[in-house]
Motif scaffolding. Structure first.
Motif, PDB file in Angstrom:
ATOM      1  N   GLU A  86      36.753  54.657  40.624  1.00 27.86           N
ATOM      2  CA  GLU A  86      36.070  53.438  41.042  1.00 27.86           C
ATOM      3  C   GLU A  86      34.950  53.697  42.055  1.00 27.86           C
ATOM      4  OE1 GLU A  86      36.980  50.490  39.678  1.00 27.86           O
ATOM      5  OE2 GLU A  86      35.744  49.186  40.923  1.00 27.86           O
ATOM      6  N   LYS A 164      33.947  43.683  44.866  1.00 26.76           N
ATOM      7  CA  LYS A 164      33.800  44.366  43.577  1.00 26.76           C
ATOM      8  C   LYS A 164      32.885  43.607  42.625  1.00 26.76           C
ATOM      9  CE  LYS A 164      37.051  46.567  41.543  1.00 26.76           C
ATOM     10  NZ  LYS A 164      38.311  46.960  40.867  1.00 26.76           N
ATOM     11  N   HIS A 263      43.395  40.736  41.699  1.00 24.36           N
ATOM     12  CA  HIS A 263      42.335  41.240  42.576  1.00 24.36           C
ATOM     13  C   HIS A 263      42.795  41.275  44.028  1.00 24.36           C
ATOM     14  CE1 HIS A 263      39.129  40.067  39.367  1.00 24.36           C
ATOM     15  NE2 HIS A 263      39.626  41.274  39.157  1.00 24.36           N
ATOM     16  N   GLU A 266      45.006  44.311  44.416  1.00 22.65           N
ATOM     17  CA  GLU A 266      44.211  45.549  44.439  1.00 22.65           C
ATOM     18  C   GLU A 266      43.532  45.717  45.795  1.00 22.65           C
ATOM     19  OE1 GLU A 266      42.244  44.609  40.407  1.00 22.65           O
ATOM     20  OE2 GLU A 266      42.161  46.801  40.565  1.00 22.65           O
ATOM     21  N   ARG A 267      43.024  44.604  46.331  1.00 22.78           N
ATOM     22  CA  ARG A 267      42.355  44.670  47.625  1.00 22.78           C
ATOM     23  C   ARG A 267      43.355  45.087  48.710  1.00 22.78           C
ATOM     24  NH1 ARG A 267      39.873  39.778  47.382  1.00 22.78           N
ATOM     25  NH2 ARG A 267      38.081  40.682  46.313  1.00 22.78           N
ATOM     26  N   TYR A 271      42.672  49.503  46.666  1.00 23.33           N
ATOM     27  CA  TYR A 271      42.218  50.120  45.412  1.00 23.33           C
ATOM     28  C   TYR A 271      42.728  51.548  45.274  1.00 23.33           C
ATOM     29  CZ  TYR A 271      39.260  46.028  45.585  1.00 23.33           C
ATOM     30  OH  TYR A 271      38.834  44.732  45.674  1.00 23.33           O
ATOM     31  N   SER A 273      44.783  53.992  43.497  1.00 26.77           N
ATOM     32  CA  SER A 273      45.384  54.007  42.160  1.00 26.77           C
ATOM     33  C   SER A 273      46.755  54.685  42.150  1.00 26.77           C
ATOM     34  CB  SER A 273      44.449  54.701  41.168  1.00 26.77           C
ATOM     35  OG  SER A 273      44.224  56.026  41.577  1.00 26.77           O
ATOM     36  N   HIS A 278      44.560  48.784  38.027  1.00 26.92           N
ATOM     37  CA  HIS A 278      44.157  47.414  37.697  1.00 26.92           C
ATOM     38  C   HIS A 278      45.129  46.739  36.722  1.00 26.92           C
ATOM     39  CE1 HIS A 278      41.629  43.957  36.894  1.00 26.92           C
ATOM     40  NE2 HIS A 278      41.618  44.239  35.610  1.00 26.92           N
TER      41      HIS A 278
END
Lengths: 381, 381
Positions: A86, A164, A263, A266-267, A271, A273, A278
């Motif tokens: 990303e 994003k 989202h 993820e925030r 982010y 991984s 996602h």
């Protein structure tokens, strides 16, 4: 390839048209379509040069085969690689890629080919959209997530420090090639994460497809014709919505089912991984969207239960507690949601559901209602 | 303003529509339209916020008046300023402006207003085109060049080390306001440079307008109704071409009359505005395009003579020898031309003319022919 084998390949290829007028294009889906694609690309842009944008991992895995087939079809190629991940959806990588394409002398009639997952597609699609004010680009998605979601529909972009995908363009590809055999090289975790976006299309407006997913998900993972069917059904569903609402002024927001929650998660996991990718965030978001709908008295508890149960069977997370390292408090999750691009003048817009296959756009959901729901989820209620 | 005065203003305002389907917009032309524009903007985007992008020079000159009128019309504003000059059309300024617009919380229904010349319009139009994948923007051009050329037609962009305007978008404005009274503050040199682009429209396909320019150019400079008529005629001509060919696949190239020469001269003078500004380069380019057409036996010598004579009367340059510090050799000029964005697969495309108002696209002009013509020009033949 013999003529017979070529005919067989043609039969097994599924074509999904995206009828967007002067921006119309086809999605070709099937096993071992990478080389077949070269001929289609040559027809699309006779005499063109192609810049293949890929990442360091895929450069060795798939790029040589694609290049060799393109050369046989008379298309000269240049290869540009970006770092996987990303972090490459940045201003700096965008500038570097634009200058790389200019140095490769890609002109207005030439092509940019995105060979990779969502990051490669989003970044190179955006670069293609602004190079000489727009050159055509071809998506060859190599992850399930990209095949069923990001490669179709023309959303391209990069991230800013403010969030994003805040800088980008609607730039439809000229062609999408989903070679489902490329997915054989994905890790199980990555494949399953992409599968969450497949299930999403059943939940939005196709209850029969959700039934089919419950019955066939193992074969989708195994890679039989069911995988092609799942990818084609997802692409067809996405194409239908994009055709109705190309620039997300209305219906296209349905594709965000589960995503307002996702989202935020993820925030809150930065982010990272290793903690959450996602598709995993989307899986949790889908389950939450249905339980939230249930709590609001909109959706039968049985449907919300089926959604969570299916995600669990597949091996996907479906609860906030499934996020490694935790998510923070309900207030922090709501705060993270309000930073989303889909916020209009401070009001929270959710995609909710009256049941499986019956989702709808719900603007103006009070933040307090959301917070109380999340509190009950965190309490394990 | 009294009702009577308001009515008078309305009568004196010329409206030029740009019928581009779902991207249609109006150009409003007249003296003292800046404040009038606020009401039109408020109608266009009720409840929207506006980011006014301008440069350090204009920020004091015109921004306060615009802001005050917008506030009266109920539009909240933020002001973002860039440094004046072509150097601001850079990746770095683009990134800074995008982040500035995000920091100002400009959302998808809000507006970017470009208050300035071509640099402000090109940079902020490009930023608007990619901010949240596209927000509307309004052009309020403050130079004659921008009023008659760059503000109309949707070309936006920035420069790369590889050349000018190589990164950008076709992003049509939602409205263009040409307040011709703003031009009173221009230097004579800057006004005349813009005038070269006005004359261009007569030379392309409107011989009667060229006749009118010969008779009325002093009044255009003086600022009477003739100035409004000249701006309106230019905008109408540009709009007609843009509607025929929005993305420059064909006819729109006619707008490049004189520009292949002009861009080469700007490159050879290192874009040094003390030596040559864009409009002066265009003036020389127009005269050269007609003399080149004459040399090729396409255009009567009388017409080529009239073009140069008119430019000279106005006080514009019309010969290579008019460039302060010289231009380099014929070979260097041809080399500079071949770096132009309009080069397709190495062939030189020129806009030539069969006479005043009779220009046409001539693809594949041999570079040798061009070089010999330039040699004869440099020899003063």
């Amino acid at each position: 390839m013999t003529k017979q084998a070529a005919d067989a390949a043609r039969v097994e290829r599924i074509l999904v048209p995206v009828p967007l007028g002067e921006r119309a294009y086809d999605i070709l889906i099937g096993r071992h379509q990478l080389c077949e694609a070269a001929g289609v690309i040559a027809e699309l842009a006779p005499g063109a040069r192609a810049a293949i944008v890929t990442d360091d991992n895929l450069a060795e895995l798939h790029a040589p085969a694609l290049e060799s087939c393109l050369h046989q079809a008379g298309i000269a190629t240049t290869r540009l690689t970006i770092r996987p991940g990303e972090a490459s959806k940045s201003y700096a990588c965008f500038v570097e890629l634009c200058d790389g394409l200019l140095a490769a002398k890609i002109e207005r009639n030439d092509l940019v080919i995105a060979l990779g997952g969502g990051v490669v597609g989003d970044l190179s699609g955006f670069a293609a959209s602004v190079l000489r004010r727009g050159v055509r680009f071809v998506q060859i998605p190599t992850s399930l997530l990209a095949q069923v979601d990001s490669s179709v529909g023309g959303k391209t972009g990069i991230n800013s420090g403010h969030g994003k995908n805040l800088i980008g363009a609607f730039h439809q590809p000229a062609l999408v090639i989903c070679d489902t055999a490329l997915l054989d090289t994905l890790s199980e975790r990555e494949f399953k994460a992409g599968y969450a976006e497949v299930v999403k299309y059943g939940l939005i407006d196709d209850a029969a497809f959700f039934d089919w997913c419950e019955a066939n998900w193992r074969r989708v993972i195994a890679g039989g014709p069911e995988r092609d069917h799942a990818v084609a059904t997802a692409c067809r569903a996405k194409a239908a919505i994009v055709v109705r609402d190309e620039r997300e002024d209305g219906d296209r927001a349905l594709l965000n089912l589960g995503h307002t929650f996702a989202h935020a998660l993820e925030r809150l996991t930065a982010y990272n991984s290793r903690r959450l990718v996602h598709g995993e965030a989307v899986a949790i978001g889908l389950a939450l969207a249905f339980r939230f709908s249930q709590r609001l008295g909109l959706c039968p508890g049985q449907d919300a239960g089926r959604v969570a149960a299916h995600l669990t069977s597949v091996g996907l997370p479906s609860r906030l507690q499934d996020v490694p390292g935790g998510t923070g408090s309900a207030a922090e999750i709501v705060e993270a949601m309000t930073q989303d691009k889909k916020v209009k003048r401070g009001a929270l817009t959710f995609i909710l559901a009256h049941g499986i296959g019956k989702s709808f756009i719900a603007p103006g959901v009070p933040a307090d209602e959301v917070r109380r729901f999340i509190e009950s989820e965190l309490a394990g209620a």
